[in-house]
Design an enzyme around this catalytic site. Structure first.
Site, PDB file in Angstrom:
ATOM      1  N   GLU A 152     -23.560 -14.363  -8.674  1.00  0.00           N
ATOM      2  CA  GLU A 152     -23.148 -15.699  -9.151  1.00  0.00           C
ATOM      3  C   GLU A 152     -23.294 -15.846 -10.667  1.00  0.00           C
ATOM      4  O   GLU A 152     -23.862 -16.827 -11.171  1.00  0.00           O
ATOM      5  CB  GLU A 152     -23.939 -16.789  -8.401  1.00  0.00           C
ATOM      6  CG  GLU A 152     -23.648 -16.758  -6.920  1.00  0.00           C
ATOM      7  CD  GLU A 152     -24.066 -17.992  -6.132  1.00  0.00           C
ATOM      8  OE1 GLU A 152     -24.785 -18.841  -6.684  1.00  0.00           O
ATOM      9  OE2 GLU A 152     -23.648 -18.099  -4.969  1.00  0.00           O
TER      10      GLU A 152
ATOM     11  N   GLU B  88     -21.266 -14.360   0.338  1.00  0.00           N
ATOM     12  CA  GLU B  88     -22.183 -15.441   0.727  1.00  0.00           C
ATOM     13  C   GLU B  88     -21.335 -16.557   1.293  1.00  0.00           C
ATOM     14  O   GLU B  88     -20.478 -17.105   0.581  1.00  0.00           O
ATOM     15  CB  GLU B  88     -23.001 -15.970  -0.461  1.00  0.00           C
ATOM     16  CG  GLU B  88     -24.182 -15.116  -0.828  1.00  0.00           C
ATOM     17  CD  GLU B  88     -25.098 -15.777  -1.869  1.00  0.00           C
ATOM     18  OE1 GLU B  88     -25.284 -17.008  -1.817  1.00  0.00           O
ATOM     19  OE2 GLU B  88     -25.615 -15.034  -2.722  1.00  0.00           O
TER      20      GLU B  88
HETATM   21  O1  AHR Z   1     -28.240 -18.116  -0.405  1.00  0.00           O
HETATM   22  C1  AHR Z   1     -28.938 -19.007  -1.216  1.00  0.00           C
HETATM   23  C2  AHR Z   1     -28.466 -18.982  -2.661  1.00  0.00           C
HETATM   24  O2  AHR Z   1     -27.140 -19.429  -2.702  1.00  0.00           O
HETATM   25  C3  AHR Z   1     -28.364 -17.615  -3.305  1.00  0.00           C
HETATM   26  O3  AHR Z   1     -29.574 -17.223  -3.865  1.00  0.00           O
HETATM   27  C4  AHR Z   1     -27.334 -17.814  -4.373  1.00  0.00           C
HETATM   28  O4  AHR Z   1     -26.610 -16.656  -4.644  1.00  0.00           O
HETATM   29  C5  AHR Z   1     -26.474 -18.939  -3.848  1.00  0.00           C
HETATM   30  O5  AHR Z   1     -26.328 -19.967  -4.759  1.00  0.00           O
END
Ligand code: AHR
Length: 490
Positions: free
Chosen positions: A171, A289
């Site tokens: 990210e 994610e």
């Molecule tokens: O999964 C939780 C958080 O969400 C992770 O650390 C991050 O990559 C995202 O913002």
């Protein structure tokens, strides 16, 4: 009557098993007290929770991403290898927590072997450097008698770990990230990291941190990245979480349409940039994610509580719809990682003496255990619903897959109506059904129903069969449910 028409001879894409991947971060009780609890009566000889391993095996995750997440942008992998009594503890600035480093690279490899998943490591592109990243690849995958390879031997691993998947930071487009980078900065960084990491091991596959902040510079980032590193990157990594902070059921059910728009746009963007930059090699999408996350999200709450989100039935419907989406986009989406796997926004919730399965466990298990290898063309013709700003949305959200070896078709259906059961004709445009159809339904009395240690079965899966012959049959999809119809074809 509503109907779903499926053409078993019209493939839309090959389904990569990595669509059913997971993600484990050093965060809250994900690792410590989740998968790893040495000294617990429930732990095995290596300190892993036997009960949790068993539950995870039901999810059949072929790949698990690690160690973060935001955590990785301040992580030093060297602090997490070697004799545990000599490992250095540090403050994890991303989550403002103490990190003991008792769990690191080799513990994660052992864990992956126990659940039969491929490890997917993310390198530190935040406060880390190029040397740290290339060294990690060498430590894990090296075969020459270098210092780092000998160190791995000393740590008890003479054979290379052979880590195939490596992420280039996490990210990095988000201002919350340690070491946020502008589009131009990240394009440079990703190019140099990729170059060096592939020089160490040319067989690795690289996942760029492409988009997590969807209201910013999505196009510019992709453009600079693929112009400079398009000959090195294998996947563009996309992140997205959804939720129901307004407690508005139709609006929540419609959120997957926005995710569909994002994926469709991003697919086109990659194609256009490959054309412009004469990139012949494929570049896939990894949604590395994804999940429902809002109750413990900093945007909506001050009390993020280790992100220990407790899910309800409507969240399970959204998880199923996201899997339908990835299946429908299987031509380009070649990896997806539910975030996360245990305790932290996760399908499995532990305490020292056991665990319960969250509502979202069930759709993930259903899809990962039954999904075929080819996406089929399936069309729903029927009723619609409206949300605040969208109308004429199909009430049933669907996807269909074929297991080409066993000639088995699975139709996945989410009924997005809060109240109405939907009688629907299931029709093959060619060919026919043979034998019984196995029906798996995930539902509960109440859309707000949650599981807990006291009531572990409020939401769960149940099975039945129905006879089918010829080219069609009728099935009634229960209100607010997920259903899989698993059918043998002639
Ligand atoms: O999964 C939780 C958080 O969400 C992770 O650390 C991050 O990559 C995202 O913002």
């Amino acid at each position: 009557m509503d109907r779903i028409r499926i053409n078993p001879f019209r493939p839309l894409g090959a389904i990569d098993p990595n669509l059913f991947g997971g993600f484990a971060e050093h965060l809250g009780r994900s690792i410590y007290g989740g998968i790893y609890e040495p000294g617990s009566p429930l732990a095995d000889e290596d300190g892993f929770r036997r009960d949790v391993l068993e539950a995870l095996r039901r999810l059949k995750m072929p790949i698990i991403r690690y160690p973060g997440g935001n955590f990785v942008s301040g992580y030093r992998w060297q602090d997490g290898v070697g004799d545990p009594s000599e490992r250095r503890a540090q403050i994890d600035l991303a989550w403002q927590a103490m990190e003991s480093n008792q769990f690191g690279t080799n513990e994660f490899i052992k864990f992956c072997r126990k659940v039969e998943a491929a490890p997917y490591f993310v390198v530190n592109c935040g406060d880390g450097d190029l040397r740290e990243a290339r060294d990690w690849v060498e430590y894990c995958n090296g075969t020459q008698p270098t210092y780092l390879v000998k160190l791995r031997h000393q740590h008890g691993f003479p054979e290379p770990h052979d880590i195939k998947y490596w992420g280039l930071g996490n990210e990095i487009d988000g201002h919350w990230q340690i070491g946020y980078k502008t589009p131009a900065e990240y394009a440079r960084v990703a190019t140099e990291y990729s170059k060096l990491m592939k020089w160490v091991d040319p067989s690795i596959k690289l996942i760029a941190s492409a988009v997590s902040s969807w209201d910013g510079d999505v196009v510019e980032r992709a453009q600079l990245l693929l112009e400079q590193a398009g000959h090195l990157i294998d996947y563009m990594g996309l992140h997205g979480y959804i939720g129901n902070p307004d407690d508005n059921f139709p609006k929540y059910m419609a959120q997957v349409e926005m995710l569909d728009e994002r994926l469709t746009a991003y697919e086109g963007l990659i194609q256009a940039l490959r054309l412009d930059n004469k990139i012949k090699r494929p570049i896939a999408i990894a949604v590395d994610e994804w999940n429902v996350w809002y109750r413990t999200h900093p945007e909506y709450s001050k009390d993020i509580n280790g992100l220990e989100e407790i899910y309800n039935l409507e969240d399970a419907l959204l998880v199923a719809m996201q899997l339908n989406l990835f299946i429908r986009h299987s031509k380009t989406v070649k990896m997806a990682n539910i975030a996360q796997i245990v305790n932290v926004i996760a399908p499995i919730f532990t305490r020292p003496d056991g665990y319960f399965l969250q509502t979202i466990f069930y759709p993930f298990e259903l899809y990962s255990q039954t999904c075929g290898n080819i996406t089929l063309d399936a069309i729903y013709e029927g009723q619609t619903f409206s949300s605040d700003d969208q109308s004429a949305l199909p009430l049933l959200d669907i996807s269909a897959t074929l297991d080409s070896q066993n000639n088995q078709m699975v139709l996945y259906v989410v009924n997005r109506s809060q109240t109405a059961d939907l009688e629907t004709a299931i029709q093959l445009t060619e060919g026919g059904f043979v034998g019984d159809v196995r029906v798996v339904t995930i539902n509960g009395k109440d859309i707000k129903g949650q599981n807990s240690f006291e009531t572990p079965d409020n939401v769960g899966a149940r099975e039945s069969t129905l006879a089918a012959a010829g080219s069609s049959f009728v099935y009634t999809f229960e209100a607010h449910s997920v259903t899989a119809l698993i059918c043998s074809l002639t």
